[in-house]
Design a protein around this motif. Structure first.
Motif, short mmCIF file in Angstrom:
data_model
loop_
_atom_site.label_atom_id
_atom_site.label_comp_id
_atom_site.label_asym_id
_atom_site.label_seq_id
_atom_site.Cartn_x
_atom_site.Cartn_y
_atom_site.Cartn_z
N ILE A 222 0.86 -1.19 0.00
CA ILE A 222 0.00 0.00 0.00
C ILE A 222 0.89 1.23 0.00
O ILE A 222 1.50 1.57 1.01
CB ILE A 222 -0.93 0.03 1.24
N GLU A 223 0.98 1.90 -1.13
CA GLU A 223 1.78 3.13 -1.23
C GLU A 223 0.83 4.31 -1.19
O GLU A 223 0.06 4.53 -2.12
CB GLU A 223 2.61 3.12 -2.51
N ALA A 224 0.87 5.07 -0.10
CA ALA A 224 -0.07 6.17 0.11
C ALA A 224 0.69 7.38 0.65
O ALA A 224 0.73 7.64 1.84
CB ALA A 224 -1.17 5.74 1.08
N ARG A 225 1.32 8.10 -0.27
CA ARG A 225 2.09 9.29 0.08
C ARG A 225 1.29 10.57 -0.12
O ARG A 225 1.82 11.66 0.06
CB ARG A 225 3.35 9.36 -0.78
N HIS A 226 0.04 10.44 -0.51
CA HIS A 226 -0.72 11.56 -1.03
C HIS A 226 -1.45 12.38 0.02
O HIS A 226 -1.97 13.44 -0.29
CB HIS A 226 -1.75 11.03 -2.03
N THR A 227 -1.55 11.88 1.27
CA THR A 227 -2.40 12.57 2.23
C THR A 227 -1.83 12.48 3.64
O THR A 227 -1.13 11.52 3.98
CB THR A 227 -3.82 11.98 2.23
N GLN A 228 -2.14 13.50 4.44
CA GLN A 228 -1.85 13.51 5.87
C GLN A 228 -3.14 13.57 6.67
O GLN A 228 -3.14 13.86 7.86
CB GLN A 228 -0.96 14.71 6.22
N VAL A 229 -4.26 13.27 5.99
CA VAL A 229 -5.58 13.29 6.64
C VAL A 229 -5.92 11.86 7.06
O VAL A 229 -5.97 10.95 6.23
CB VAL A 229 -6.65 13.85 5.68
N ALA A 230 -6.16 11.65 8.34
CA ALA A 230 -6.35 10.30 8.87
C ALA A 230 -7.52 9.59 8.19
O ALA A 230 -7.41 8.40 7.84
CB ALA A 230 -6.57 10.37 10.38
N GLU A 231 -8.63 10.28 8.01
CA GLU A 231 -9.82 9.64 7.40
C GLU A 231 -9.53 9.19 5.97
O GLU A 231 -9.94 8.10 5.56
CB GLU A 231 -11.01 10.60 7.43
N GLN A 232 -8.82 10.02 5.21
CA GLN A 232 -8.51 9.65 3.84
C GLN A 232 -7.58 8.43 3.79
O GLN A 232 -7.80 7.51 3.00
CB GLN A 232 -7.85 10.84 3.11
#
Length: 374
Positions: A222-232
């Motif tokens: 899971i590569e998820a560098r796009h957000t710092q929003v916990a819900e997202q």
């Protein structure tokens, strides 16, 4: 090894003779089917005794059995295969603890490791033993380069081959399997986690050495560098857990292996692990119409696997008897999700280990403290 060292190794007569003798032994082991396809380490009785000296258990103590094969694993057999795998003797108490955890899992003793599914044991290590044995927890955790991680997991695989006869194309009938069948051992990065460690959820202290055992189908990147929003970020994980391909049985189970960066996103928003579990559980839902599109809107009366409601063996799933029959949860409860923090603190890259289970898990995990002699 530099070029001078290589040249010295291949041109020294004594070393050449020793190397030839070792290769002969390795080839004999391979011919006898005692390997996982890679060369193993030659073993003698005195070497096995060094392993047995590290555990308080009697060598004839049974660690694991598969009743329908009429075969069982003793501490002595576990030690032989740990030595073959390339373990150091001091690794052996962790190997024993891993086997004790595996013995608590409901499916291995029933033959899941003979099935076409191709699942593998997966081990998480907590406590100071990680540092003593140099069990990797801080980068490239699913990759190569760390002897303890590589050989502890390999010791389990070799015992499955040599004691239980689970060889590919024979008793092991996996259709494709997973690379984790070579080895899958990680340490939790306790030092860079914002939360209490996995083993503290069972009542242990951070300083206790504990092994947690899982049976997994695969590990999903899971590569998820796009957000710092916990819900997202949580919804991104949820979508991966909740894909229709995960609806194999009535429910699925997952182990989130969060990088420190991702864990900090959740902790920075004030979330603990229970809040993360609750959020994913609440959102991991498919509509019945979506499942019908892929032929998974019912379950089998006999096997409890998902199939089409048009199938002659189809019966209603649990959700059909609820107040929201058209909303089908992927998870039986928040406890179907376990959370560990592991990997380097350098990127928003995590993983989901898909935990095998024919039924909802009645206990969060299968675990064992590491026991030492003396």
């Amino acid at each position: 090894m530099n070029s001078a060292a290589v040249e010295h190794t291949v041109s020294t007569p004594g070393l050449e003779a020793d190397a030839r003798a070792i290769r002969d032994v390795l080839e004999r082991y391979q011919e006898n089917g005692w390997t996982d396809g890679l060369p193993v380490v030659p073993v003698s009785e005195s070497i096995v005794e060094e392993f047995l000296a590290t555990t308080p258990l009697d060598p004839e103590t049974m660690l694991f059995e598969v009743p329908h094969l009429n075969r069982s694993l003793t501490v002595r057999f576990a030690a032989i295969n740990a030595a073959l795998a390339g373990c150091k003797p001091e690794y052996f108490p962790v190997v024993v603890a891993a086997w004790k955890g595996i013995a608590q899992e409901p499916n291995p003793r029933k033959g899941i490791w003979q099935s076409t599914t191709g699942t593998a044991p997966f081990t998480v290590v907590n406590g100071p033993v990680r540092e003593r044995l140099e069990i990797n927890s801080r980068g490239n955790i699913f990759g190569s380069g760390h002897r303890a991680n590589a050989t502890i997991g390999r010791a389990i695989r070799l015992a499955l081959i040599n004691v239980f006869g689970l060889r590919p194309h024979q008793l092991d009938q996996a259709t494709q399997a997973t690379p984790a069948k070579y080895t899958a051992v990680i340490g939790e990065n306790q030092e860079q986690s914002p939360w209490p460690s996995l083993h503290t959820e069972y009542g242990f202290a951070e300083t206790d050495d504990v092994v947690t055992s899982f049976v997994i189908r695969s590990v999903m990147h899971i590569e998820a560098r796009h957000t710092q929003v916990a819900e997202q970020l949580a919804l991104d994980f949820t979508d991966s857990i909740n894909r229709t391909g995960a609806f194999i049985h009535e429910y699925t189970n997952a182990l989130l292996v969060l990088s420190p960066e991702h864990a900090e996103v959740f902790a920075g928003a004030g979330w603990d692990k229970d809040q993360l579990r609750q959020f994913i559980f609440a959102h991991a839902v498919r509509t019945r119409a979506e499942l019908a599109e892929v032929g998974k809107d019912a379950i089998s009366h006999h096997a409890r696997w998902r199939l089409s409601s048009d199938h002659p063996d189809a019966i209603a799933d649990t959700a059909q008897g609820s107040d929201t029959p058209d909303r089908v949860p992927a998870l039986a409860s928040p406890e179907s999700i376990q959370v560990v923090v592991a990997g380097a603190n350098n990127a928003g890259v995590s993983a989901i280990a898909e935990v095998f289970g024919l039924n909802p898990r009645l206990r969060p995990s299968s675990y064992s403290p590491v026991e030492y002699r003396g």
